[in-house]
Design an enzyme around this catalytic site. Structure first.
Site, short mmCIF file in Angstrom:
data_model
loop_
_atom_site.label_atom_id
_atom_site.label_comp_id
_atom_site.label_asym_id
_atom_site.label_seq_id
_atom_site.Cartn_x
_atom_site.Cartn_y
_atom_site.Cartn_z
CD GLU A 41 -39.95 60.03 31.71
OE1 GLU A 41 -39.35 60.02 32.79
OE2 GLU A 41 -39.81 60.95 30.86
CE LYS A 108 -35.95 60.27 33.82
NZ LYS A 108 -37.11 61.18 33.70
CB CYS A 149 -36.83 60.78 29.87
SG CYS A 149 -37.22 62.50 29.42
N GLY A 290 -57.16 95.46 20.95
CA GLY A 290 -55.71 95.41 20.92
C GLY A 290 -55.18 94.08 20.43
#
Length: 537
Positions: A41, A108, A149, A290
């Protein structure tokens, strides 16, 4: 009919560079005898272009690249996504071209406006799907539908394409990763297959774009709802699939990754692309001894290579010897540049300068934060001098509760672990050591501490991470209420404490560096709470 599906790594706004990649992919598809090349897309623009889509000049520049492709798409039909401006309206479009001719175009139809998506801000929904006829090398003609999509997540666009005669659906996507997303996509596509009776080829982006990371994982599903081809995740790939006698034939099957491997790969890809696409020559990390800084260092080296990573240890009187020893051992294993800068004299200078102002006041977190902010100043100075980007090391549990120092350990340009809960930090560290043991075991097993005062442990200031992270997931990622979480068996005092810390530290998160999103809801585009806010639930 042979379909080449290509998941590649584009850069938002690099219109010529993205188009160059497509031209290369056209040559590969042509050499493989493919009839069609399907790319993701908004191919030309990259995804998401955000407010670039509000600039008319952006559309003109995209059109120029579209013309380039029209000139070179010979002997292969190219299905390419791009933004399109018609009059005053803007569309998320796809154009189908071959031999200098446009065979079809569509917009779309369903615009997502949830999670990290806000396409309704930019686009007008299309009226109908793109459907075109493909003449194949053997002379046969196949009618192809192209839902874009989000369209495949809804019945209407796919059903309309079927009504218009489509025999197969090719779906260009820009679907960002989060934990479990692969299974969700497959389930949605399977539902469309069952409803329409049509096979589907699903092509997805791969690569990092700011906080989003796209995992690729393109796949093909036959009419029985079976995944007959699977491209790898978190890497570029191309596959040629065959559509024969109304269905997709079996193709390549990339091996599945474990959840830890997928998340780690997402962090590596996101970090690499953020640094390289933005032109930084490398990364700088403040080590503490850490587990958060250790995991961040491992990811950075896997993303960039040891020669592009620099680690800096900045001890004070509160830094334990084992923290120094473990940090030295880890950088030895990884082979990165390492420096130790004693900040105790600077810390003392700050305390001396502020003594008149602090006279009569008790020692508290102010003195702790001074140490963290001294480290932030040093790291940013090294960044300015070398051009390398500072990677912050805070995790999502700390971002939730505000257990981080503004302009201190939050100072930097990219937050690798921003969406990684502390318990997941431990899981990822253990997984990384199964590949090669780069993190000293003591870093993983010793209780976490900020080492900003004597005998300090994280759990002195926070609920146990197993409880904190579970409450955080329910409240932040699943949107459950306080009452819901208490009913699930968590102590009301713990839930109230975590939610209160979350609420009062919104101002910190608003100033935090961008970081990779790997959960359904991160502290980024999909977290938009007001800082000034009296609602408490």
């Amino acid at each position: 009919m042979k379909i080449a599906v290509a998941q590649f790594n584009a850069t938002v706004g690099d219109l010529a560079g993205n188009t160059d990649q497509v031209i290369g992919l056209l040559a590969e598809a042509r050499a493989a005898g493919a009839d069609i090349l399907l790319v993701p897309e908004l191919t030309i623009a990259g995804y998401p272009p955000e407010d670039l889509l509000l600039r008319p000049s952006f559309y003109a520049a995209c059109n120029a690249q579209l013309d380039r492709l029209l000139d070179v798409a010979d002997d292969v039909t190219l299905v390419v996504g791009h933004p399109l401006m018609l009059g005053e309206e803007r569309f998320n479009a796809v154009t189908v071209m071959r031999d200098g001719h446009i065979l079809g175009r569509g917009q779309k139809m369903v615009l997502p406006n949830n999670e990290v998506f806000d396409e309704c801000r930019y686009f007008t929904p299309g009226a109908s799907p793109c459907v075109f006829e493909q003449r194949c090398h053997d002379g046969s003609v196949v009618t192809v539908g192209v839902p874009i999509c989000e369209d495949i997540w809804h019945l209407e666009p796919a059903a309309e394409a079927a009504e218009l005669g489509a025999q197969i659906l090719l779906v260009p996507n820009a679907s960002p990763y989060h934990r479990g997303k692969e299974d969700v996509r497959e389930a949605i596509v399977r539902q469309r297959v069952e409803e329409t009776g049509l096979p589907v080829v699903y092509c997805n982006w791969v690569g990092g774009q700011d906080e989003l990371v796209f995992d690729g994982g393109s796949f093909a599903m036959n009419r029985a709802g079976e995944v007959v081809a699977q491209l790898p995740t978190f890497e570029t790939a191309t596959a040629v699939l065959e559509f024969h006698d109304g269905d997709l034939l079996p193709g390549p099957q990339a091996p599945a990754r474990s959840e830890e491997e997928s998340i780690y790969a997402a962090l590596v890809l996101a970090t690499r692309d953020y640094i390289r696409k933005n032109g930084f020559p490398g990364a700088i990390i403040g080590l503490s001894g850490g587990i958060d800084s250790a995991l961040t260092l491992a990811i950075a080296v896997d993303a960039l290579g040891a020669e592009q990573v620099r680690a800096v240890m900045m001890p004070t009187r509160y830094t334990a010897q084992i923290s120094l020893d473990d940090s030295r051992e880890m950088v030895r294993r990884l082979g990165v540049q390492y420096d130790e800068i004693d900040i105790e004299p600077m810390f003392q200078s700050f305390l001396a300068a502020l003594a008149p102002q602090f006279d009569g006041l008790p020692v508290d977190a102010t003195e702790e934060n001074l140490q963290s902010r001294t480290r932030g100043v040093i790291l940013m100075a090294l960044s300015n001098k070398t051009g390398r980007l500072v990677l912050t090391t805070g995790n999502k549990s700390e971002m939730t509760t505000g257990y981080a120092t503004l302009y201190g350990d939050m100072a930097g340009g990219y937050a690798v672990l921003k969406d990684i809960a502390k318990t997941l930090v431990f899981r990822l560290s253990r997984w990384r050591n199964t590949v090669s043991e780069v993190i000293p075991e003591r870093i993983i097993t010793r209780p976490p501490s900020a080492e900003l005062r004597e005998n300090q442990l994280d759990q002195d200031s926070l609920p146990p991470y197993e409880i904190l992270d579970a409450i955080m997931e329910r409240y932040v990622e699943r949107n459950q209420s306080i009452a819901d979480i208490v009913r699930a068996g968590y102590a009301e005092a713990d839930v109230l404490r975590v939610v209160k810390l979350l609420k009062v530290n919104e101002y910190k998160r608003r100033q935090a560096a961008v970081g990779a999103r790997i959960t359904p809801r991160s502290f980024g585009k999909d977290w938009r709470y007001p800082i000034t806010n009296k609602f408490f639930s």
